[in-house]
Write an enzyme that holds these catalytic residues in place. Structure first.
Site, PDB file in Angstrom:
ATOM      1  N   ASP A 231       0.860  -1.182   0.000  1.00 39.54           N
ATOM      2  CA  ASP A 231       0.000   0.000   0.000  1.00 39.54           C
ATOM      3  C   ASP A 231       0.899   1.236   0.000  1.00 39.54           C
ATOM      4  OD1 ASP A 231      -2.976   1.001   0.825  1.00 39.54           O
ATOM      5  OD2 ASP A 231      -1.451   2.222   1.819  1.00 39.54           O
ATOM      6  N   GLU A 274      -4.935   2.505  -3.692  1.00 38.45           N
ATOM      7  CA  GLU A 274      -3.476   2.548  -3.755  1.00 38.45           C
ATOM      8  C   GLU A 274      -2.846   1.237  -3.309  1.00 38.45           C
ATOM      9  OE1 GLU A 274      -4.724   4.651   0.131  1.00 38.45           O
ATOM     10  OE2 GLU A 274      -5.470   4.390  -1.908  1.00 38.45           O
TER      11      GLU A 274
END
Length: 353
Positions: A231, A274
């Site tokens: 992430d 993301e």
């Protein structure tokens, strides 16, 4: 006359899109090609002793050049209409002047796939029936009147043979055109269905398909499999401070580094937002941890450059080993939990789940 029928199927194309501009560019080239072939026909019919047909081809050349000029000026529909008129009129005049056996009427048959494929409003059947009536009517008229400017039978056979060869070539070109169109459309649809439009990586659904195949293979061979979830740290700050365009560039930047540092056999996807997920077949937990550390260091060492300003990007990782049953959902949950531990411990690190 001959090549013009290849432009019929997409009379409704728009010139505003990139594909539309390319298409109308092709139509313009076809019009010029048709004019060139009609110029050759002038020589042919003069040699065969048919001055009227040679004169008709002069008019055809003028019509094709006019259609080309109209298309260049983006008056596309008018240009295509002029081409349609040329084909219909030329077929009729040729058939009436030297007889039905000359084969000028073959060109009308090319309208059938053109009408059916291009039709979007349900008018295909009436138009095809109208063409049939016109075709049979022209045949009856030719038989009733006889050749208005007859040629010797042997010369008519030559004209017919040339038309047969051209029709075969044009049907082959038309089929090839639509085959390419279908293949391009299929490829575009497959890309939309399987790839993330921003990063070009596999999307979640395609990842699961590819991962299932790899897991089945590894289960048969008994090879270890690991999962890597990562992430982008503080991604919201990138969006807030630099704009969403910068955020998109950051995701592309991360995707490129991930791809460059994973093996060809690894399955990488944008998992959402993301987050990125990678399946590492034939990898132990320690090997996957080493790969994650290598990628983490590469991301840290290569900041994103926007307008000459470097923007630091880091990733947090969670790595998990798939157990004997290769339960992807369970491994993803454990990798997600490990990723959370990396975030809680300060980010920019790798944790094992």
């Amino acid at each position: 006359m001959p090549p013009s029928t290849l432009v019929l199927p997409r009379a409704t194309s728009r010139g505003s899109s990139v594909a539309g501009k390319a298409y109308w560019g092709m139509v313009g080239r076809v019009a010029l090609t048709a004019a060139t072939i009609d110029a050759a026909y002038i020589v042919l019919f003069l040699l065969l002793g048919s001055v009227p047909l040679a004169a008709i081809n002069l008019i055809s050349i003028a019509m094709y050049l006019s259609a080309y000029a109209l298309i260049r000026r983006r008056r596309n529909m008018l240009g295509v209409t002029l081409i349609w008129v040329e084909v219909v009129a030329h077929s009729a005049l040729g058939s009436l002047m030297i007889g039905w056996e000359s084969g000028f009427h073959y060109y009308l048959l090319l309208f059938i796939p053109a009408i059916v494929i291009a039709n979007t409003k349900g008018y295909a059947m009436p138009m095809v029936l109208g063409l049939l009536v016109y075709y049979l009517g022209l045949k009856s008229l030719c038989e009733y009147l006889g050749p208005l400017a007859p040629l010797p039978p042997r010369r008519v056979e030559i004209v017919n043979a040339i038309h047969v060869c051209l029709i075969f070539g044009m049907f082959a070109a038309l089929a090839s055109f639509y085959r390419r169109t279908i293949l391009v459309a299929e490829a575009r649809l497959l890309k939309q269905a399987t790839l993330d439009p921003l990063t070009g990586l596999s999307n979640r659904g395609h990842f699961q398909t590819l991962a299932s195949n790899e897991l089945a293979r590894c289960q048969r061979s008994g090879a270890p499999v690991a999962l890597m979830l990562c992430d982008v740290d503080h991604f919201k700050q990138v969006n807030d401070h630099c704009g969403h365009a910068a955020g998109d560039r950051a995701l592309v930047h991360v995707a490129q580094i991930l791809s460059a540092n994973l093996r060809e056999c690894d399955v990488l996807a944008r998992w959402g937002g993301e987050e990125f997920l990678a399946l590492l077949p034939d990898s132990s937990l320690l090997a996957a941890h080493a790969a994650a550390e290598r990628i983490r260091a590469a991301i840290e060492a290569h900041p994103l450059i926007i307008d000459g300003t470097p923007i630091a990007i880091t990733l947090s990782f969670g790595v998990a080993q798939l157990q004997g049953g290769h339960d992807l959902q369970d491994a993803t949950a454990r990798a997600d939990k490990a990723l959370y531990e990396s975030k809680r411990a300060g980010r920019n690190r790798v944790s094992l789940g």
